[in-house]
Structure formats: C-alpha cells, structure tokens
Design a protein around this motif. Structure first.
Motif, PDB file in Angstrom:
ATOM      1  N   HIS A 109      23.949  52.013  47.149  1.00 49.61           N
ATOM      2  CA  HIS A 109      23.498  53.051  48.082  1.00 49.61           C
ATOM      3  C   HIS A 109      24.661  53.421  48.983  1.00 49.61           C
ATOM      4  CE1 HIS A 109      21.676  54.831  51.730  1.00 49.61           C
ATOM      5  NE2 HIS A 109      20.871  55.379  50.838  1.00 49.61           N
ATOM      6  N   VAL A 110      24.792  54.718  49.235  1.00 47.84           N
ATOM      7  CA  VAL A 110      25.854  55.233  50.094  1.00 47.84           C
ATOM      8  C   VAL A 110      25.213  56.030  51.227  1.00 47.84           C
ATOM      9  CG1 VAL A 110      27.885  56.761  50.205  1.00 47.84           C
ATOM     10  CG2 VAL A 110      27.450  55.386  48.153  1.00 47.84           C
ATOM     11  N   ASN A 111      25.669  55.814  52.472  1.00 49.38           N
ATOM     12  CA  ASN A 111      25.106  56.564  53.590  1.00 49.38           C
ATOM     13  C   ASN A 111      25.853  57.877  53.804  1.00 49.38           C
ATOM     14  OD1 ASN A 111      27.492  55.942  54.982  1.00 49.38           O
ATOM     15  ND2 ASN A 111      26.566  54.267  56.149  1.00 49.38           N
ATOM     16  N   ALA A 163      22.640  69.874  45.377  1.00 50.84           N
ATOM     17  CA  ALA A 163      21.470  69.778  44.494  1.00 50.84           C
ATOM     18  C   ALA A 163      20.635  68.533  44.770  1.00 50.84           C
ATOM     19  CB  ALA A 163      21.918  69.792  43.034  1.00 50.84           C
ATOM     20  N   GLU A 164      21.178  67.606  45.550  1.00 53.60           N
ATOM     21  CA  GLU A 164      20.522  66.363  45.950  1.00 53.60           C
ATOM     22  C   GLU A 164      20.290  65.388  44.802  1.00 53.60           C
ATOM     23  OE1 GLU A 164      17.100  67.323  48.292  1.00 53.60           O
ATOM     24  OE2 GLU A 164      18.300  68.274  49.854  1.00 53.60           O
ATOM     25  N   GLU A 165      20.956  65.654  43.687  1.00 55.17           N
ATOM     26  CA  GLU A 165      20.922  64.685  42.593  1.00 55.17           C
ATOM     27  C   GLU A 165      22.050  64.977  41.604  1.00 55.17           C
ATOM     28  OE1 GLU A 165      17.939  65.837  39.145  1.00 55.17           O
ATOM     29  OE2 GLU A 165      16.864  65.616  41.056  1.00 55.17           O
ATOM     30  N   ALA A 187      22.779  59.880  40.400  1.00 49.79           N
ATOM     31  CA  ALA A 187      22.569  59.675  41.837  1.00 49.79           C
ATOM     32  C   ALA A 187      21.428  60.555  42.307  1.00 49.79           C
ATOM     33  CB  ALA A 187      23.837  60.003  42.621  1.00 49.79           C
ATOM     34  N   LYS A 188      20.745  60.088  43.337  1.00 51.44           N
ATOM     35  CA  LYS A 188      19.632  60.854  43.903  1.00 51.44           C
ATOM     36  C   LYS A 188      19.586  60.625  45.399  1.00 51.44           C
ATOM     37  CE  LYS A 188      14.811  62.079  42.995  1.00 51.44           C
ATOM     38  NZ  LYS A 188      15.184  63.462  42.656  1.00 51.44           N
ATOM     39  N   ALA A 189      19.401  61.715  46.139  1.00 53.35           N
ATOM     40  CA  ALA A 189      19.406  61.650  47.596  1.00 53.35           C
ATOM     41  C   ALA A 189      18.264  60.785  48.125  1.00 53.35           C
ATOM     42  CB  ALA A 189      19.304  63.055  48.183  1.00 53.35           C
ATOM     43  N   THR A 190      18.486  60.140  49.257  1.00 61.04           N
ATOM     44  CA  THR A 190      17.439  59.399  49.965  1.00 61.04           C
ATOM     45  C   THR A 190      17.230  60.055  51.323  1.00 61.04           C
ATOM     46  OG1 THR A 190      19.087  57.840  50.849  1.00 61.04           O
ATOM     47  CG2 THR A 190      17.961  57.224  48.804  1.00 61.04           C
ATOM     48  N   TYR A 191      16.075  59.793  51.917  1.00 58.25           N
ATOM     49  CA  TYR A 191      15.701  60.496  53.149  1.00 58.25           C
ATOM     50  C   TYR A 191      15.144  59.532  54.185  1.00 58.25           C
ATOM     51  CZ  TYR A 191      15.891  64.116  49.584  1.00 58.25           C
ATOM     52  OH  TYR A 191      16.298  64.914  48.543  1.00 58.25           O
ATOM     53  N   GLY A 195      12.403  63.108  57.040  1.00 61.77           N
ATOM     54  CA  GLY A 195      12.666  63.945  55.888  1.00 61.77           C
ATOM     55  C   GLY A 195      14.105  64.419  55.783  1.00 61.77           C
ATOM     56  N   ARG A 196      14.946  63.905  56.651  1.00 61.18           N
ATOM     57  CA  ARG A 196      16.356  64.290  56.638  1.00 61.18           C
ATOM     58  C   ARG A 196      17.126  63.387  55.677  1.00 61.18           C
ATOM     59  NH1 ARG A 196      19.097  64.540  62.406  1.00 61.18           N
ATOM     60  NH2 ARG A 196      17.430  66.108  62.559  1.00 61.18           N
TER      61      ARG A 196
END
Length: 211
Positions: A109-111, A163-165, A187-191, A195-196
């Motif tokens: 995981h990357v912040n 694209a958040e992924e 990869a897929k974005a986390t929130y 919801g940010r």
C-alpha cells in the motif's frame, strides 16, 4: 425484574421475589454489598437451558441525598452474539494476514505522499530488501525507487491518480541494488472515511521468467 431479565437469566419475576440478587445473577455477593460507585463487568455463565452465555452487567448504588445506600440498580445485556462476531472478525483478519504474508505475489500500500505503508515479504524480496519492515522504512518515494524507467513511473502514477486503477501494467521493477525484475502490476485507489482518495493498494507479479 423485568421481562428482559427474565429472558436473560431464566427466572420469572415471581421466582425472584425474596431472593438475594447474587443468587440470581452471576455477580459475587461482596461486589454487590460493597458497591459504592458504578461498575461494569463482563461475565460468563450457564443459562437454565444449559447454553453458555456472555453477559455485560452494569451496576450502580442507589443513594439518598444524604449519601445513604438504599440498594443496587442493575442493567444487563447478552453480548454472546457480539463476542462471536468479534471472534469471527478476528479470525477473518488473521486469514487475510496469512494471505498477505504468504501470497506468491508482491502486495503493498502506498499513501498520497508516495511512501509505502505496508508490504508483504514477496514484495520485499522482489525489491531486494531484507524484510517488509525495511521496505516500509526505506521506500518513501514509490515512483522514484521502485520503477527502473522514469517514464513508466510517470505513466503508472498518472493512471492511478486519473483513472484510480491500473491493470496489467508491464514494467521493469527496480531493485535496491540497481538491478531490475520484470513485473506485471495492478493497483487500485483506496479512500478514507470521507470518500477522499488516500493512496492505493498494489499487486505485482514477477514475470521475469516469461520475458
């Protein structure tokens, strides 16, 4: 002694009349007699049906304006289902932890600052670090430290933030010693709770043998 107490402890209101409270609920006599302030206890007992139950009991002294103790007020609730849910959740977390630790692909995981905040042992090996902890402690620039080709780093980061992924992203993964392995990246974005976007989860498969 209301219906809830009757259902929980198995005694009808009629059966409780004239009984000592400690004979009806799983609390010691001394605790009830000496109670001078509100207390909370979690107890386990065997119900009349023979079922093992877990109960949370809140008890507090009933005092006069002069500070004299008149009695004890008790609130009790069955927390057996709640504890079972917590146990199941703990087991699920353990299962996920086992998958994370022993998966044959790199997981991390990357912040939003670009720091790796978690990584499994496979990803550490892929990057040439001695442990997952070392990756977390030393990789503070994900794009700069884990991509062998800067243009691929830019392409990957643009895709994840726009694209958040990212899916089936083929690139050279830079190792700590400056060498590289070929990787197939996802990869897929986390929130966060609002919801940010707060980073992304990544998965990398070593495909060096197929290149």
């Amino acid at each position: 002694w209301n219906k809830g107490a009757a259902d929980l402890f198995g005694y009808s209101e009629y059966e409780t009349m004239g009984c000592f409270l400690y004979e009806l609920i799983p609390l010691e006599k001394d605790k009830l007699v000496e109670c001078r302030r509100t207390r909370r206890e979690t107890v386990t007992y065997i119900a009349g049906s023979g079922q093992k139950l877990h109960c949370e009991i809140l008890y507090t002294p009933i005092m006069t304006t002069k500070g004299e103790k008149l009695g004890i007020a008790v609130l009790a609730r069955d927390i057996s289902e709640e504890l079972q849910l917590k146990k199941n959740l703990k087991q699920q977390k353990q299962h996920l932890s086992d998958i994370f630790d022993f998966a044959p692909i790199g997981i991390y995981h990357v912040n939003m600052e670009g720091s790796v905040t978690s990584a499994n042992s496979e990803y550490a090996w892929m990057l040439g670090y001695e442990s997952s902890r070392a990756v977390v402690e030393q990789v503070g620039d994900f794009a700069g430290q884990t991509f062998f080709e800067p243009e691929k780093a830019e392409e990957f980061m643009f895709a994840i933030y726009e694209a958040e992924e990212v899916s089936r992203f083929r690139c050279q993964i830079k190792r700590k010693d400056g060498s590289y392995v070929w990787g197939l990246c996802y990869a897929k974005a986390t929130y966060d709770e609002s919801g940010r976007m707060n980073g992304f989860n990544g998965f990398t498969i070593d495909i060096s043998e197929t290149v």
